[in-house]
Write an enzyme that holds these catalytic residues in place. Structure first.
Site, PDB file in Angstrom:
ATOM      1  N   ALA A  96       0.836  -1.235   0.160  1.00 39.45           N
ATOM      2  CA  ALA A  96       0.212   0.209   0.011  1.00 39.45           C
ATOM      3  C   ALA A  96       0.816   1.162   0.152  1.00 39.45           C
ATOM      4  O   ALA A  96       2.119   1.073  -0.236  1.00 39.45           O
ATOM      5  CB  ALA A  96      -0.864  -0.197   1.318  1.00 39.45           C
ATOM      6  N   GLU A 107      -1.621  -9.602  -0.687  1.00 38.03           N
ATOM      7  CA  GLU A 107      -3.011  -9.924  -0.999  1.00 38.03           C
ATOM      8  C   GLU A 107      -3.361  -9.733  -2.345  1.00 38.03           C
ATOM      9  O   GLU A 107      -4.521 -10.438  -2.604  1.00 38.03           O
ATOM     10  CB  GLU A 107      -3.519  -8.920  -0.474  1.00 38.03           C
ATOM     11  CG  GLU A 107      -3.045  -8.642   1.633  1.00 38.03           C
ATOM     12  CD  GLU A 107      -3.192  -7.851   2.464  1.00 38.03           C
ATOM     13  OE1 GLU A 107      -3.952  -8.193   3.294  1.00 38.03           O
ATOM     14  OE2 GLU A 107      -2.835  -6.712   1.681  1.00 38.03           O
ATOM     15  N   GLU A 132       2.791  -6.190   7.134  1.00 41.86           N
ATOM     16  CA  GLU A 132       2.246  -4.932   7.960  1.00 41.86           C
ATOM     17  C   GLU A 132       2.486  -5.105   9.530  1.00 41.86           C
ATOM     18  O   GLU A 132       2.329  -4.076  10.294  1.00 41.86           O
ATOM     19  CB  GLU A 132       0.685  -5.035   7.567  1.00 41.86           C
ATOM     20  CG  GLU A 132       0.489  -5.610   6.616  1.00 41.86           C
ATOM     21  CD  GLU A 132       0.098  -6.241   5.550  1.00 41.86           C
ATOM     22  OE1 GLU A 132      -0.002  -6.402   3.774  1.00 41.86           O
ATOM     23  OE2 GLU A 132       1.007  -7.132   6.041  1.00 41.86           O
TER      24      GLU A 132
END
Length: 255
Positions: A61, A109, A129
Site C-alpha cells: 500500500a 494480497e 504489516e
C-alpha cells in the site's frame, strides 16, 4: 491510469503501472475494482493475467497516503479496500498472477486473489504489516491461511518476513517459479490455454471450489451437484461429449 487493461485472444491483462514500486494507493485500488468488474462482464475476456511489469508486482500500500488517515477515515476506507480485492478474487474466470520482484503487503494480497501464481526466480513475497503495527487488511489473514494453512500463515504474518520464490513454492504460496524474463509469457500461455476451454464449466469449477471452501462439505457437495447437473444444459457439454465419442479425448473446440 495507474492500472491498464488490454485484451488479446481471449486473455485480459490487468497491468499495474504506478512506478517505481506499484504502490497500491486509493486510486489504484478503485481502478482495480473497476477493471475486475469489466473483466467479469466482458464476453471476449475468458481468462485474466494480473501483472506488475518486468521489475515489480506491487510493493504494498501507499504508506504515506495511509499515514495521515485516522481511525474514522480507515473505518470507511477499509471496506472499499477489501471490496477492490474481492472483485478480483470473484472474477468468474481463471485468473493468473505473474509475479516479478516484490509482492509485499497489498501486493501479496492481490496475488492471493488469483487462482494460480507464477513467480519469477527473483520474486520476494510477504505480509510485512506487523512491522508497521498493523495486520493485513485486504484479505491477507483470510486468503493466506486458506491457501497455505493457519500455522504457516501466522508465521509469515506474525514476523512480517519476506520469502524468496523457492521458499514461497515450498510453502504453497506460489504454484510455479520460472526465470524472471519468462514470467509474463508463461502466465499468459497458461491463461490462453484456459481461455480456449469451456467458459461455463470453468466458471462452475471455480465457484464450486471457492464457495465450497467457505462452507461444510454437504453444502459444498450440493453446490457441486447443482453446477454439474446444470452444465448438461450447455452447448459446451454437448460439444465436449460429442468430440470425445467421435474423435477421442482432448480434441473438443469450445465456442
Amino acid at each position: 491510469m495507474t492500472v491498464n487493461f488490454e485484451v488479446a485472444d481471449g486473455v485480459g491483462t490487468i497491468r499495474l503501472d504506478r512506478p517505481p514500486m506499484n504502490a497500491l494507493d486509493i486510486a489504484t485500488q478503485d481502478r482495480l475494482r473497476e477493471l475486475a468488474e469489466e473483466a467479469t462482464r466482458r464476453d471476449d475476456v475468458r481468462a485474466v493475467v494480473i501483472w506488475g511489469g518486468e521489475k515489480v508486482f506491487a510493493a504494498g500500500a501507499d504508506i504515506k497516503e495511509m499515514q495521515v488517515m485516522d481511525h474514522a477515515a480507515m473505518v470507511v476506507r477499509s471496506k472499499a479496500l477489501q471490496d477492490a480485492f474481492t472483485a478480483v478474487a470473484r472474477i468468474p474466470k481463471p485468473v493468473v498472477a505473474a509475479i516479478t520482484g516484490y509482492a509485499l503487503g497489498g501486493g501479496c494480497e492481490l496475488a492471493l486473489c488469483a487462482d494460480f501464481r507464477i513467480a519469477a526466480d527473483n520474486a520476494k513475497l510477504g505480509q510485512p504489516e506487523i512491522l508497521l503495527g498493523l495486520i493485513p487488511g485486504a484479505g491477507g489473514t483470510q486468503r493466506l491461511a486458506r491457501l497455505v494453512g493457519p500455522s504457516k500463515a501466522k508465521g509469515l504474518i506474525f514476523t512480517g518476513r519476506q520469502v524468496k520464490a523457492d521458499e514461497a513454492l515450498t510453502l504453497g504460496l506460489v504454484d510455479q517459479v520460472v526465470p524472471a524474463a519468462e514470467v509474463y509469457e508463461q502466465a499468459h500461455a497458461w491463461a490462453a490455454r484456459l481461455a480456449a476451454g469451456p467458459a461455463l464449466a470453468l466458471r462452475a469449477a471455480k465457484e464450486s471450489v471457492d464457495a465450497g471452501l467457505e462452507t461444510d462439505i454437504d453444502t459444498g457437495l450440493t453446490i457441486e451437484r447443482n453446477w454439474f447437473a446444470g452444465l448438461f444444459a450447455t452447448e459446451d457439454r454437448e460439444t465436449g461429449m460429442r468430440s470425445f465419442v467421435e474423435e477421442g479425448p482432448g480434441k473438443a473446440k469450445f465456442r
